[in-house]
Design an enzyme around this catalytic site. Sequence first.
Site, PDB file in Angstrom:
ATOM      1  N   ARG A  20       0.835  -1.207   0.000  1.00 33.91           N
ATOM      2  CA  ARG A  20       0.000   0.000   0.000  1.00 33.91           C
ATOM      3  C   ARG A  20       0.872   1.261   0.000  1.00 33.91           C
ATOM      4  O   ARG A  20       0.477   2.287  -0.551  1.00 33.91           O
ATOM      5  CB  ARG A  20      -0.942  -0.004   1.206  1.00 33.91           C
ATOM      6  CG  ARG A  20      -2.068  -0.976   0.985  1.00 33.91           C
ATOM      7  CD  ARG A  20      -3.091  -0.894   2.063  1.00 33.91           C
ATOM      8  NE  ARG A  20      -4.289  -1.606   1.639  1.00 33.91           N
ATOM      9  CZ  ARG A  20      -5.202  -2.075   2.471  1.00 33.91           C
ATOM     10  NH1 ARG A  20      -5.088  -1.893   3.767  1.00 33.91           N
ATOM     11  NH2 ARG A  20      -6.251  -2.694   2.010  1.00 33.91           N
ATOM     12  N   GLY A  79     -13.407  -3.324  -0.358  1.00 33.22           N
ATOM     13  CA  GLY A  79     -14.744  -2.761  -0.176  1.00 33.22           C
ATOM     14  C   GLY A  79     -15.056  -1.713  -1.231  1.00 33.22           C
ATOM     15  O   GLY A  79     -16.151  -1.695  -1.804  1.00 33.22           O
TER      16      GLY A  79
END
Length: 396
Positions: A37, A375
């Site tokens: 990330r 998500g």
Amino acid sequence: MNKKTLKDIDVKGKKVVVRCDFNVPQDKEGNITDSRRIEAALPTINYLIENNAKVILMSHLGRPKEGFDAKYSLKVVGESLAKFLGKEVKLAEDREVVGENAVRLTAEMKEGEVVLLENVRFIKTETKNDMEFAKKLASLADIFVNDAFGTAHRAHSSTAGIAEYIPAVAGFLIEKEMEIMGKALDAPVRPFIAVLGGAKVSDKIGVINNLLEKVDGLVIGGGMSYTFLKAKGLKIGNSLVEEDRVEYAKEMLEKAKTKGVSLYLPVDHVAAKEFKADAEAIIVEGNIPVGYMGLDIGPKSIKLFEGALKEAKTVIWNGPMGVFEMPAFAVGTKALAETISNVKGTTIIGGGDSAAAVEQLGYADKMTHISTGGGASLEFLEGLELPGISALNDKM
Ligand code: AMP
């Protein structure tokens, strides 16, 4: 994308605050166990440094419950980032995020320098999109860049609220995510096949419904397939099922027919009596016997799904085909990962478990795109607006 991006604005000499997704996994000692990330944020950060901006970074990390907690400090992220950038990253060590240190360090910054704020979730109302906090964050900078795709589906002070106060544009990561997934949904090269798996139908209701409007074929495997098999009248033994979604599954089977979408469900299963890694497993076709539960797709289903994907030119995959955490039930997920890696076209892996499976199995480089937000990518596939993106300035 109809939103402004970094390339649409002049950043020279400007203070630019970037919302990143530095929510990295850590071990018990707090060491970062996977820095992907952080690496995903580098194109935006490096561009800002090279173009002489004053770079202020912010992110959340974990879920601190009671405000400041040293365990959730972004200090480790700052150290890792400094190594990747090859330059100093100054951490503004304020319990209240925008405190004395943040104000001083950002006021003193020179062009090309990098300051990192503390975990935005040290402010409990951050996730309520508290406008007071948003205003404080905005007061540090001239421009807001959102590059945190992983939290773009949430309206928080640091993802949405802040855009009310200063010009707001997308960073390169968000731009890339939106371009690749947006094109797949709006103008896919066909045949376009979606592969859905994972535990629950209820998590993916909106996704199934929306994708049936867009795809040529839909492959459904994993725990959620048993609710569909039950809807088709098959016996599923003790397999995972959502009784209250059987009717919905019937409607979706009908919808697929009406829309002319080929729907592929497992035709055989690796089944066991217990949900255990070393449970004795059998392969069953069609109905699953009483006392057994399906934990992976069987060899004939693998062949069937491979056939469905063979000519595909656009593929979106979200969710494993079985209980892939247990090696005995990971065969179907592995086979699908390999099949998709060989597709000659655009291959998009939604975040979460399927992304992890693809990475672990070494197919990551062979996919067009692995989304950084589980998500967020699901909500995007549902056709929902993502608040962290709607909040950005429109292109003229
Ligand atoms: P999701 O978070 O919805 O993508 O679901 C992922 C989870 O689904 C993983 O933890 C898998 O172990 C689980 N899963 C996949 N297939 C099955 C199955 N046949 N029975 C029970 N759980 C499953």
